[in-house]
Design an enzyme around this catalytic site. Sequence first.
Site, PDB file in Angstrom:
ATOM      1  N   ARG B  14       0.838  -1.202   0.000  1.00 44.82           N
ATOM      2  CA  ARG B  14       0.000   0.000   0.000  1.00 44.82           C
ATOM      3  C   ARG B  14       0.874   1.254   0.000  1.00 44.82           C
ATOM      4  NH1 ARG B  14      -1.109   4.799   2.253  1.00 44.82           N
ATOM      5  NH2 ARG B  14      -0.735   3.960   4.353  1.00 44.82           N
ATOM      6  N   ASP B  15       1.310   1.695   1.155  1.00 43.42           N
ATOM      7  CA  ASP B  15       2.110   2.919   1.227  1.00 43.42           C
ATOM      8  C   ASP B  15       3.407   2.764   0.436  1.00 43.42           C
ATOM      9  OD1 ASP B  15       2.652   5.489   1.989  1.00 43.42           O
ATOM     10  OD2 ASP B  15       3.340   5.005   3.997  1.00 43.42           O
ATOM     11  N   HIS B 204       3.765   4.673  12.604  1.00 49.47           N
ATOM     12  CA  HIS B 204       3.974   4.645  11.155  1.00 49.47           C
ATOM     13  C   HIS B 204       5.045   5.693  10.859  1.00 49.47           C
ATOM     14  CE1 HIS B 204       2.668   4.320   6.875  1.00 49.47           C
ATOM     15  NE2 HIS B 204       3.040   5.592   6.836  1.00 49.47           N
ATOM     16  N   HIS B 206       8.295   7.352   8.618  1.00 48.59           N
ATOM     17  CA  HIS B 206       9.045   7.520   7.364  1.00 48.59           C
ATOM     18  C   HIS B 206      10.466   7.948   7.707  1.00 48.59           C
ATOM     19  CE1 HIS B 206       5.929   7.219   4.116  1.00 48.59           C
ATOM     20  NE2 HIS B 206       5.173   7.221   5.193  1.00 48.59           N
ATOM     21  N   CYS B 237       3.824   9.348  -0.010  1.00 48.39           N
ATOM     22  CA  CYS B 237       2.429   9.754  -0.185  1.00 48.39           C
ATOM     23  C   CYS B 237       2.338  10.685  -1.380  1.00 48.39           C
ATOM     24  CB  CYS B 237       1.957  10.461   1.083  1.00 48.39           C
ATOM     25  SG  CYS B 237       0.383  11.298   0.891  1.00 48.39           S
ATOM     26  N   ASN B 246       9.040   4.672   3.783  1.00 45.34           N
ATOM     27  CA  ASN B 246       8.786   4.127   5.103  1.00 45.34           C
ATOM     28  C   ASN B 246      10.108   3.575   5.643  1.00 45.34           C
ATOM     29  OD1 ASN B 246       5.632   3.859   5.407  1.00 45.34           O
ATOM     30  ND2 ASN B 246       6.113   3.287   3.305  1.00 45.34           N
TER      31      ASN B 246
END
Lengths: 302, 302
Positions: B14-15, B204, B206, B237, B246
């Site tokens: 996903r990310d 979460h 980065h 993003c 990430n």
Amino acid sequence: MLPKKAEIVEVSPRDGIQNEKTILTLDAKISLIDRAIAAGAKRIEVTSFVNPNKVPQMADAEQVAAALPRGKARYIGLALNRRGFDRALAAGLDEVNFAVVLSETFSRRNQGMSTDDGIALWHEVARAAEGRIGAGMTLAAAFGCPFEGEMPIPRMMAVLERALEVPPAELTLADTIGVASPADITARVGAVRERWPELPIRLHLHNTRNTGFANAWAGILSGVTAFDASLGGVGGCPFAPRATGNVATEDLAYMLHRAGIDTGWDVERAAEAARWLEAQLGHEVPGMVMKAGSFPPAALAS
Amino acid sequence: MLPKKAEIVEVSPRDGIQNEKTILTLDAKISLIDRAIAAGAKRIEVTSFVNPNKVPQMADAEQVAAALPRGKARYIGLALNRRGFDRALAAGLDEVNFAVVLSETFSRRNQGMSTDDGIALWHEVARAAEGRIGAGMTLAAAFGCPFEGEMPIPRMMAVLERALEVPPAELTLADTIGVASPADITARVGAVRERWPELPIRLHLHNTRNTGFANAWAGILSGVTAFDASLGGVGGCPFAPRATGNVATEDLAYMLHRAGIDTGWDVERAAEAARWLEAQLGHEVPGMVMKAGSFPPAALAS
């Protein structure tokens, strides 16, 4: 409780570029040092006095020393043997950084001598340095060796016990090949501080496996307030396979400033110097703030 | 005291890839998920149910969900609005991760709604989820916003106070643009834990400015034992300028394992999966252990 201040010792002119294929000109090296000073460097490892056949990038050590902008920062030279120490002394540097290697195999490959002989030499140069030049000691491969693997804490303490019979002005624990975890930092710094509570400790960290900044943070939490770092995160040891990248000066300064710990560096100017160095080297370097920008952006900062 | 275990939630499907220009085929996405599971993933954010015109990489969310190897891991889908939630529910995922954005400007740009409307929607979907699908909430831009800058803790707490009137199974604090320092982690996690002592917290992170792993370590020291990460450190993003990367799964696992904290992941297999993903994407990715290798090397490990 976090410290209010921490010191970043710039090592790009030595560890940062020693393994680079592009040999920087003397002018470029002095420009790098000037830029580091303009960005906030107060102490810089400017060169190493080693065999130019083994490390061609450092062949101009005496010329670098002669061209330094004196009085603008404290200048350190690395030495691995007596001849290196004598050269650093003759070159009129402020400090010599003498490396003793914890791992026997690594010591023989990198220094051409046993760890015991390294300790004996440290004693010799530390005594010769008295009253003439500052003398710090780096314990290299203090967290692991590419040839021998783990370096247990009792082994580290036994080597330090003998080496520190002649105490350095500052002891640097070096994660030469970038394998340490923050728990290793906590344990090793804790062990050293318990045994030698008054001894200033510096950390030399590589970000080879992305643990370098976490390790610096663990160092801060363990009371360490001095760190080696290089603009752009350049770096690597020619005899340590894949030991790429010191922690990046501007990224470390960013992290510490955001945590309320002043380093005296200007992150934006350091990032600018890192971009300049990247252009000199002709390849991408690992620093991140130099690409992403600092935060908050100047337009948003309160 | 360090925890014995920590959980790494894999977010590369996903990310990790949402901002990549190369659209991975359905087969490649399922292969990525298979490889993550083979390397140790127990929970995976597999897709997001968003507007395919805005995020083309996620246009096949329903197909990904239909092709998942069920029972091998818990599967999470990201939703930003009611329609996304309904799609995640219909797709039969195990959990929905609903994002509320702390920064007003970022919320309007990314979610197309105010933070208040995001909170109201969270309440709506959390109630709709009851007994049908697990529902976690992510507070996005919890550490800073590219448009507004700093996000003060009182503001964060005020938003959470209202949002958590309907409590999530787990609250994820997201450093969406990678600006946090470890001191921010300590302060924000501490504030949340003090107010909601029983609430499970995930981070979460980065690594945009090289603080991601230090932040994870600060999280560990603050009692957090669940982290999002992506193989190879891919990520970003589409609406957060330069929010790249990430923290890398295999690097985080390496750091935690070296600190004696088990994640259930196999670092070597994760690094292999990261190299495979790098080849799929066709450009270098930020993971470090995948390049430097783990330590100690298998031949030296005791």
